[in-house]
Design a protein around this motif. Sequence first.
Motif, short mmCIF file in Angstrom:
data_model
loop_
_atom_site.label_atom_id
_atom_site.label_comp_id
_atom_site.label_asym_id
_atom_site.label_seq_id
_atom_site.Cartn_x
_atom_site.Cartn_y
_atom_site.Cartn_z
N LYS A 46 1.03 31.94 -23.83
CA LYS A 46 0.46 31.23 -22.66
C LYS A 46 -0.77 31.98 -22.15
CE LYS A 46 3.92 28.36 -22.75
NZ LYS A 46 3.75 26.98 -23.26
N SER A 47 -1.66 32.32 -23.07
CA SER A 47 -2.82 33.13 -22.73
C SER A 47 -4.06 32.45 -23.30
CB SER A 47 -2.65 34.54 -23.29
OG SER A 47 -3.75 35.36 -22.98
N THR A 48 -5.18 33.17 -23.27
CA THR A 48 -6.43 32.64 -23.81
C THR A 48 -6.58 33.06 -25.27
OG1 THR A 48 -7.69 34.61 -23.14
CG2 THR A 48 -7.51 32.81 -21.54
N GLU A 49 -7.41 32.33 -26.00
CA GLU A 49 -7.64 32.67 -27.40
C GLU A 49 -8.37 34.01 -27.50
OE1 GLU A 49 -9.38 30.65 -31.51
OE2 GLU A 49 -9.28 29.49 -29.64
N ARG A 50 -9.20 34.31 -26.53
CA ARG A 50 -9.90 35.60 -26.52
C ARG A 50 -8.89 36.74 -26.43
NH1 ARG A 50 -14.49 37.49 -22.09
NH2 ARG A 50 -14.89 39.56 -22.99
N ASN A 51 -7.86 36.58 -25.59
CA ASN A 51 -6.83 37.60 -25.48
C ASN A 51 -6.02 37.68 -26.77
OD1 ASN A 51 -5.37 39.61 -23.94
ND2 ASN A 51 -3.70 38.13 -23.78
N GLY A 52 -5.82 36.52 -27.42
CA GLY A 52 -5.13 36.52 -28.70
C GLY A 52 -5.88 37.30 -29.76
N ARG A 53 -7.20 37.16 -29.77
CA ARG A 53 -8.02 37.93 -30.72
C ARG A 53 -7.93 39.42 -30.44
NH1 ARG A 53 -11.73 33.52 -29.99
NH2 ARG A 53 -12.89 34.72 -28.44
N ARG A 54 -7.91 39.78 -29.15
CA ARG A 54 -7.82 41.20 -28.79
C ARG A 54 -6.50 41.79 -29.26
NH1 ARG A 54 -5.39 44.28 -25.19
NH2 ARG A 54 -4.33 42.50 -24.24
N ILE A 55 -5.42 41.05 -29.06
CA ILE A 55 -4.09 41.53 -29.46
C ILE A 55 -4.02 41.70 -30.97
CG2 ILE A 55 -1.64 40.90 -29.57
CD1 ILE A 55 -2.00 39.55 -26.84
N LEU A 56 -4.54 40.72 -31.71
CA LEU A 56 -4.53 40.82 -33.17
C LEU A 56 -5.38 41.98 -33.66
CD1 LEU A 56 -4.70 37.05 -34.21
CD2 LEU A 56 -2.83 38.64 -34.64
N ALA A 57 -6.51 42.23 -32.99
CA ALA A 57 -7.38 43.35 -33.37
C ALA A 57 -6.64 44.68 -33.20
CB ALA A 57 -8.66 43.33 -32.55
N GLU A 58 -5.91 44.81 -32.10
CA GLU A 58 -5.14 46.04 -31.84
C GLU A 58 -4.03 46.20 -32.88
OE1 GLU A 58 -5.08 48.65 -29.28
OE2 GLU A 58 -7.17 48.03 -29.42
N MET A 59 -3.32 45.11 -33.17
CA MET A 59 -2.23 45.17 -34.14
C MET A 59 -2.75 45.45 -35.54
SD MET A 59 0.02 41.95 -32.68
CE MET A 59 1.26 42.00 -33.98
N GLU A 60 -3.94 44.92 -35.86
CA GLU A 60 -4.52 45.18 -37.17
C GLU A 60 -4.98 46.63 -37.27
OE1 GLU A 60 -7.82 43.16 -40.17
OE2 GLU A 60 -8.16 43.10 -38.00
N ARG A 61 -5.49 47.17 -36.16
CA ARG A 61 -6.01 48.54 -36.17
C ARG A 61 -4.94 49.56 -36.54
NH1 ARG A 61 -6.36 52.62 -32.50
NH2 ARG A 61 -5.40 51.36 -30.85
N VAL A 62 -3.71 49.33 -36.09
CA VAL A 62 -2.64 50.31 -36.36
C VAL A 62 -1.77 49.88 -37.54
CG1 VAL A 62 -2.59 51.10 -33.97
CG2 VAL A 62 -1.12 49.19 -34.66
N GLY A 63 -2.12 48.77 -38.18
CA GLY A 63 -1.41 48.40 -39.41
C GLY A 63 -0.16 47.57 -39.23
N ILE A 64 0.00 46.91 -38.07
CA ILE A 64 1.16 46.02 -37.88
C ILE A 64 0.91 44.67 -38.55
CG2 ILE A 64 2.55 44.79 -36.16
CD1 ILE A 64 2.19 47.14 -34.30
N VAL A 65 -0.33 44.20 -38.47
CA VAL A 65 -0.71 42.96 -39.15
C VAL A 65 -1.93 43.23 -40.02
CG1 VAL A 65 0.19 41.48 -37.30
CG2 VAL A 65 -2.23 42.15 -37.28
N GLU A 66 -2.20 42.32 -40.93
CA GLU A 66 -3.37 42.40 -41.78
C GLU A 66 -3.93 41.00 -41.98
OE1 GLU A 66 -2.07 44.06 -45.44
OE2 GLU A 66 -0.69 42.40 -45.90
N GLN A 67 -5.23 40.91 -42.19
CA GLN A 67 -5.83 39.60 -42.40
C GLN A 67 -5.41 39.07 -43.77
OE1 GLN A 67 -10.04 39.42 -41.73
NE2 GLN A 67 -10.22 37.31 -42.47
N SER A 68 -4.98 37.80 -43.78
CA SER A 68 -4.46 37.21 -45.02
C SER A 68 -5.28 36.04 -45.52
CB SER A 68 -3.02 36.75 -44.81
OG SER A 68 -2.95 35.82 -43.74
N GLY A 69 -6.28 35.61 -44.74
CA GLY A 69 -7.09 34.49 -45.17
C GLY A 69 -7.85 33.88 -44.01
N GLU A 70 -8.40 32.70 -44.26
CA GLU A 70 -9.15 31.98 -43.24
C GLU A 70 -8.81 30.51 -43.30
OE1 GLU A 70 -13.25 32.84 -44.03
OE2 GLU A 70 -13.25 34.65 -42.78
N ALA A 71 -8.95 29.82 -42.16
CA ALA A 71 -8.70 28.39 -42.09
C ALA A 71 -9.84 27.74 -41.32
CB ALA A 71 -7.37 28.11 -41.40
#
Length: 247
Positions: free
Chosen positions: A205-230
């Motif tokens: 229930k947040s903004t897409e900008r905040n979603g990008r920030r969260i994903l960037a943080e999770m990617e930085r420490v290796g919790i998630v990784e980019q898997s493709g594009e849509a």
Amino acid sequence: MIIQFLEERAQSNLYRNSQVAVIGCRIEMEPDNLEELYYSFKTKYQELDVRRQLFEIAEKTNGSVMQMGDGLFFIFTTRGELSIETEGDLFSLIDEIHLQTSLQVKISIGFGETVLQAEQHVRLGFRHIKDYGKPILLVVDDDQSISAKHQEEQINYSTIEIGASWKEKMKDVNLSPGVVSKITAYANHYRREQFSSQDLARWLKSTERNGRRILAEMERVGIVEQSGEAQSGERGRPRKLFQFTGN
């Protein structure tokens, strides 16, 4: 015999998934205020917001949106494109419209061999949906059997326990364990192996900008990784998709 049975089952599922599916969304307006609502700019803006949300659902189901009248919208797609995530999006649509406008939204889904048959089943569902009090999705199958899908219980998630390996990674991330746990709970609930910042915005229930920030943080420490594009279907860069690393 087993191979023949599996082949027949596969052909049956293929035929079933290729059936036409029509999602009907009808906004219930008070008869006393109907004329006032029709000429209200506020109502027009609310209608545009509904269309935007329906376009997002249509994009995910590879469908198309058509407005059939005042407050009545149809999404045309196929049965195989609908999923548990689609149902969650439709329930979210009902809740959001009610919170923003206090208007009731009825959702009827019709299946059929032809577009005409699926449309008729949607309208049949609308005639029966008034018998239910709580938000539901009324589904009318190709044989005119009717079933009601109720909103599932609230998704439960832990605010602390996220696993030993992730706890170590979380020491260097500017996020609470509850947020990460909530994302994993929603991803499991909707069976999403891949997700985008738009998905996170909807789940949290947040903004897409905040979603990008969260994903960037999770990617930085290796919790998630980019898997493709849509491709979002709009101008601009494609939307990045992510997945959890490891197990």
